[in-house]
Each structure stands twice: as C-alpha cells, then as structure tokens.
Design a protein around this motif. Structure first.
Motif, PDB file in Angstrom:
ATOM      1  N   LEU A   1      15.676   5.406   1.421  1.00 22.18           N
ATOM      2  CA  LEU A   1      16.735   5.625   2.444  1.00 22.18           C
ATOM      3  C   LEU A   1      16.619   6.777   2.853  1.00 22.18           C
ATOM      4  CD1 LEU A   1      19.043   3.734   3.426  1.00 22.18           C
ATOM      5  CD2 LEU A   1      20.631   4.639   1.817  1.00 22.18           C
ATOM      6  N   LYS A   2      16.551   8.017   2.064  1.00 29.68           N
ATOM      7  CA  LYS A   2      16.484   9.386   2.212  1.00 29.68           C
ATOM      8  C   LYS A   2      15.420   9.697   3.174  1.00 29.68           C
ATOM      9  CE  LYS A   2      18.473  11.317  -1.874  1.00 29.68           C
ATOM     10  NZ  LYS A   2      17.997  12.099  -2.966  1.00 29.68           N
ATOM     11  N   GLY A   3      14.168   8.834   3.267  1.00 27.84           N
ATOM     12  CA  GLY A   3      13.385   9.153   4.214  1.00 27.84           C
ATOM     13  C   GLY A   3      12.058   9.871   3.373  1.00 27.84           C
ATOM     14  N   VAL A   4      12.162   9.875   2.039  1.00 26.50           N
ATOM     15  CA  VAL A   4      10.745  10.509   1.119  1.00 26.50           C
ATOM     16  C   VAL A   4       9.538   9.794   1.833  1.00 26.50           C
ATOM     17  CG1 VAL A   4       9.740  10.696  -0.899  1.00 26.50           C
ATOM     18  CG2 VAL A   4      12.065  11.101  -0.638  1.00 26.50           C
ATOM     19  N   GLN A   5       8.721  10.507   2.175  1.00 24.28           N
ATOM     20  CA  GLN A   5       7.269  10.248   2.649  1.00 24.28           C
ATOM     21  C   GLN A   5       6.375  10.003   1.511  1.00 24.28           C
ATOM     22  OE1 GLN A   5       7.018   9.226   6.173  1.00 24.28           O
ATOM     23  NE2 GLN A   5       9.299   9.149   5.671  1.00 24.28           N
TER      24      GLN A   5
ATOM     25  N   ALA B   1       0.795  -1.118   0.076  1.00 22.04           N
ATOM     26  CA  ALA B   1       0.060   0.028  -0.049  1.00 22.04           C
ATOM     27  C   ALA B   1       0.821   1.223   0.036  1.00 22.04           C
ATOM     28  CB  ALA B   1      -0.825  -0.077   1.372  1.00 22.04           C
ATOM     29  N   TYR B   2       1.874   1.170   0.871  1.00 25.57           N
ATOM     30  CA  TYR B   2       2.916   2.220   0.821  1.00 25.57           C
ATOM     31  C   TYR B   2       3.483   2.537  -0.643  1.00 25.57           C
ATOM     32  CZ  TYR B   2       5.724   5.672   3.086  1.00 25.57           C
ATOM     33  OH  TYR B   2       6.497   7.020   3.357  1.00 25.57           O
ATOM     34  N   LEU B   3       3.943   1.714  -1.048  1.00 25.58           N
ATOM     35  CA  LEU B   3       4.773   1.894  -2.439  1.00 25.58           C
ATOM     36  C   LEU B   3       3.332   2.425  -3.578  1.00 25.58           C
ATOM     37  CD1 LEU B   3       6.485  -1.659  -2.686  1.00 25.58           C
ATOM     38  CD2 LEU B   3       7.547   0.558  -2.736  1.00 25.58           C
ATOM     39  N   GLN B   4       2.361   1.977  -3.392  1.00 29.17           N
ATOM     40  CA  GLN B   4       1.453   2.666  -4.257  1.00 29.17           C
ATOM     41  C   GLN B   4       1.142   4.062  -4.164  1.00 29.17           C
ATOM     42  OE1 GLN B   4      -1.894  -0.294  -3.165  1.00 29.17           O
ATOM     43  NE2 GLN B   4      -2.335  -0.246  -5.398  1.00 29.17           N
ATOM     44  N   ARG B   5       1.256   4.635  -2.862  1.00 25.26           N
ATOM     45  CA  ARG B   5       1.175   6.061  -2.528  1.00 25.26           C
ATOM     46  C   ARG B   5       2.286   6.717  -2.928  1.00 25.26           C
ATOM     47  NH1 ARG B   5      -0.923   3.618   2.354  1.00 25.26           N
ATOM     48  NH2 ARG B   5       1.000   4.947   3.517  1.00 25.26           N
ATOM     49  N   LEU B   6       3.482   6.171  -3.091  1.00 25.43           N
ATOM     50  CA  LEU B   6       4.603   6.949  -3.499  1.00 25.43           C
ATOM     51  C   LEU B   6       4.570   7.376  -4.858  1.00 25.43           C
ATOM     52  CD1 LEU B   6       7.470   4.645  -2.039  1.00 25.43           C
ATOM     53  CD2 LEU B   6       6.966   7.112  -1.299  1.00 25.43           C
ATOM     54  N   ASP B   7       5.228   8.547  -5.351  1.00 25.88           N
ATOM     55  CA  ASP B   7       5.197   8.896  -6.668  1.00 25.88           C
ATOM     56  C   ASP B   7       5.802   7.896  -7.676  1.00 25.88           C
ATOM     57  OD1 ASP B   7       4.509  11.466  -6.006  1.00 25.88           O
ATOM     58  OD2 ASP B   7       6.527  12.042  -6.151  1.00 25.88           O
ATOM     59  N   PHE B   8       6.393   6.823  -6.991  1.00 24.65           N
ATOM     60  CA  PHE B   8       6.747   5.857  -8.024  1.00 24.65           C
ATOM     61  C   PHE B   8       5.512   5.038  -8.424  1.00 24.65           C
ATOM     62  CE2 PHE B   8       7.324   0.824  -7.667  1.00 24.65           C
ATOM     63  CZ  PHE B   8       8.104   0.604  -8.673  1.00 24.65           C
ATOM     64  N   GLY B   9       4.675   4.955  -7.509  1.00 22.90           N
ATOM     65  CA  GLY B   9       3.165   4.403  -8.211  1.00 22.90           C
ATOM     66  C   GLY B   9       2.495   4.861  -9.197  1.00 22.90           C
ATOM     67  N   LYS B  10       2.872   6.122  -9.586  1.00 22.30           N
ATOM     68  CA  LYS B  10       2.307   6.653 -10.904  1.00 22.30           C
ATOM     69  C   LYS B  10       3.243   6.379 -12.347  1.00 22.30           C
ATOM     70  CE  LYS B  10       1.138  10.569  -7.796  1.00 22.30           C
ATOM     71  NZ  LYS B  10       1.261  12.015  -7.565  1.00 22.30           N
ATOM     72  N   ILE B  11       4.166   5.764 -12.081  1.00 18.96           N
ATOM     73  CA  ILE B  11       5.218   5.579 -13.048  1.00 18.96           C
ATOM     74  C   ILE B  11       4.688   4.195 -13.834  1.00 18.96           C
ATOM     75  CG2 ILE B  11       7.423   5.095 -13.777  1.00 18.96           C
ATOM     76  CD1 ILE B  11       8.700   6.528 -11.146  1.00 18.96           C
ATOM     77  N   ALA B  12       4.452   4.544 -15.133  1.00 17.95           N
ATOM     78  CA  ALA B  12       4.174   3.412 -16.172  1.00 17.95           C
ATOM     79  C   ALA B  12       5.179   2.445 -15.861  1.00 17.95           C
ATOM     80  CB  ALA B  12       4.043   3.802 -17.277  1.00 17.95           C
ATOM     81  N   VAL B  13       4.690   1.103 -15.828  1.00 13.24           N
ATOM     82  CA  VAL B  13       5.677  -0.176 -15.922  1.00 13.24           C
ATOM     83  C   VAL B  13       6.578  -0.003 -16.976  1.00 13.24           C
ATOM     84  CG1 VAL B  13       5.925  -2.471 -15.900  1.00 13.24           C
ATOM     85  CG2 VAL B  13       4.299  -1.442 -14.467  1.00 13.24           C
TER      86      VAL B  13
END
Length: 384
Positions: free
Chosen positions: A123-127, A95-107
């Motif tokens: 690692l930097k602590g981006v929320q 669920a956390y990975l989905q909410r990151l900006d990463f979740g918006k990137i096309a596969v």
C-alpha cells in the motif's frame, strides 16, 4: 570480511554485489550474496550480515536456513506444478511477490503480522527489485503508493499459494495466520474489491473516436484499423485480447460461431476454449477483414488498448476504457432483446457460464437500439 564486487550495467550505471563466505575445515559451507544499487547499501548489508553471523551457532543456523523453504521457493513450486500455467495478471503478481523482501522469508517463520506488513508495504508503494538486474537503480525504489484494490489483487493471488501450495512444496502453510491478517486488513480498509464500473460510451463519444481513427487509417493504411476493432468490440462483446487472438480457422461463417481460445476465467483461463454465437453485425465486420493473415484482427492487444487510451485523450473523452466497450455490447444485447432477451441466450454470445459474472456488465439505459440507422455501420461493414 566479505567482498564487494562492482559491475557496470548496460545503461552505464553501477551495481554492487556483496558476498560473504564462511569456511569450515577449509571448505566453504555458507555463501551469502546480495546486489545493491550503491556501494554504501552493499557495505551496510555486509556489515549487518557479518554481525549476525558472529553469534553462537549463528553460522549453523544460517546454513540450516538455506535449506528451509522461502515464499519465493513455494511460489516457484506452485507455478512449476501448474500444467497449464496462469493468466497474465496472476503470473505477474506471483513473480512480483517473489522479488519482494517477503520472498526471502521462510514459510515457517511467517505469522499474521508478516502478511499484514506485506500488504502495508504494498500500500505504501514499496518496490520489488526489477526483474531485469540491469534496470536496478536508486530511483527504482522510490515509493509508488498503490490503491487498496491493487493490494487486494496481490493478496488474493498469494492466497491461492497459501491454500493450495502446501502439498506441492511438502510444507505446512500458515493458512489461519493469513486469514487473520486479511480480516485486519479489511477492517483497516487496506484491501478492497475493485469498484464496479458502469461506464458506457455515448454515441457522440463513439463518433469522435471513429472519426479520429477512420481519418487516421485513410491517411495511412498501415495504421491499425481501430475503427474496425471498436466496431467488433461493441458487436461481439469480447475483450481486445480475445479479438486480436481470433484465428480465421476458428470462425464458422455458416453457423455464425467463433471459438475464443483461453477465454479469461477466474480459475481456469488456460485451456478454457469457448464457442460463442456471433451477432449479424459482428459477423459482417469479421468478414470485412482481409484474409491475408492467420488472424482476423492481427494486431497486438496491448497496442490496441494503448491506441484507444491515447485517442480518448486526444479527442477529449474522460474515463473511458477499451473494456467498457464490452459493457456497452452486453448492455445493448439486453436493450435490444437479443435472442428474445433471454439471459441464457445472451450468454451464448458473451461466453459467460451460468455461474459467471454476466450481471456486472449489464447497465441497461433504455429499451430499443440506439444504434438503429447508425451512420457508421456502412463504414464498419465495408471491406478493408
């Protein structure tokens, strides 16, 4: 131009949703929207998005992008396809990975650098944005650096989606790009396996804890009887969640057996019901509990963990976790030669499979039972 809508949240703070709509032939063909904690951030996003949409065929490309699978999409597909669901940690990580900006990137736009950057940000602590939009605020996005072991947990969870999510979403996964990124991350020490704990409580530390909790319970019988739960942990060798979930119907007093439902497992927690043997002391503690509830220890597992942690601080015990009591119990089984000291027999008590992780719990310190004639046994065995 787009529009920015202001909304007052439950806590009194404001959020701002920027909306851009593009029409063709009088019909809306594209809608883009994002919510931000400040008007300035929403305006900046809208300005950049409008600029990007002015290029040649930019609107058409944006429409096509809306039909491509993002990582949030494939993670959702992967989760929805699981008939038994996942454990607590894996569910939270996905669920956390989905909410990151990463979740918006096309596969299909994902290469090894995208995976590397994801781990770097973690690692930097981006929320990620909060699961509850009402909790969104500028303060939420303050960097909170993570340990390499924590980053490794997120990346290991993502790896299961990369490896097995392709057929589910009918998409080709960038498996090689992910593995290449992981090699670089390990080389840079940005991901790491958790350190192996060997911590066991001393009798003196247990005395401090049990003295504190027993006095607390005697003063107020509505308190969680933590002295009983600690006793169960060092005699049954199970996690607090397993102990607090144990129903009376799963206790076989005659055969000295209990069934642990959904016992934690790295691959198949849900439906992994395991019948384990019970030590004599463990059975006495179980039978000392009242049968006025469905469960033997009818308490919240998270509350038990929190009470234990708080008590350690109060009585001055450093670096002791509730889970260390499982290490203590299993190590004691070997020290006392339970079942003749046979590994196969001891696994009957712990619930480990032959290919499981029993070895990580064995920290033998002596031969014999340090709990022989322990002064707390009468208290732990006495009816509650």
């Amino acid at each position: 131009m787009g529009t920015i809508m202001q909304r007052k949240k439950k806590d009194g703070s404001l959020s701002y949703t920027a909306v851009i709509r593009k029409k063709k032939g009088g019909k809306v063909v594209l809608t883009l929207s994002e919510t931000f904690p400040s008007h300035q951030a929403a305006k900046r996003w809208m300005r950049n998005a409008e600029r990007d949409l002015k290029g040649k065929n930019a609107v058409e490309r944006a429409i096509a992008d809306r039909h491509r699978k993002t990582w949030a999409d494939v993670i959702q597909d992967y989760s929805d396809a699981s008939p038994k669901g996942f454990g607590k940690t894996k569910t939270a990580n996905l669920a956390y990975l989905q909410r990151l900006d990463f979740g918006k990137i096309a596969v299909e736009d994902t290469d090894d650098h995208v995976f590397f950057t994801l781990a770097q940000d973690l690692l930097k602590g981006v929320q990620a944005r909060p699961a509850d939009p009402r909790e969104d605020s500028p303060e939420h996005y303050t960097l909170k650096p993570r340990l390499p072991q924590t980053v490794n947990s997120y990346m290991a969870t993502l790896r299961t989606v990369v490896l097995y999510g392709g057929p589910i979403s009918n998409i080709t996964m960038p498996i090689q790009a992910f593995e290449t990124a992981i090699l670089s991350l390990r080389h840079q020490d940005m991901v790491a396996r958790s350190d192996r704990r060997t911590r066991r409580p001393s009798l003196e530390e247990l005395d401090r804890l049990l003295t504190y909790f027993y006095a607390r319970y005697q003063a107020n019988s509505r308190c969680v009887p933590m002295h009983k739960i600690i006793g169960a942990a060092i005699t049954l060798a199970h996690r607090q969640k397993a102990l607090c979930s144990l129903p009376w119907v799963d206790v076989d007093e005659t055969r000295a057996r209990i069934q642990i439902r959904n016992m934690k497992h790295p691959r198949r927690t849900q439906g992994n019901n395991v019948t384990t043997w019970v030590t004599e002391e463990g059975l006495k503690i179980i039978l000392s509990m009242p049968r006025d509830r469905d469960r033997v220890f009818p308490y919240n597992a998270d509350a038990v963990s929190r009470l234990f942690t708080d008590a350690c601080k109060i009585v001055g015990i450093v670096d002791l976790h509730f889970h260390d009591l499982r290490h203590e119990a299993i190590s004691r089984f070997f020290e006392t030669g339970l079942g003749g000291g046979s590994r196969d027999i001891i696994m009957r008590y712990t619930g480990h499979s032959p290919d499981g992780s029993l070895s990580r719990y064995i920290h033998v310190e002596q031969v014999g039972d340090k709990y022989a004639d322990w002064k707390w046994w009468p208290v732990l065995f006495a009816p509650l």
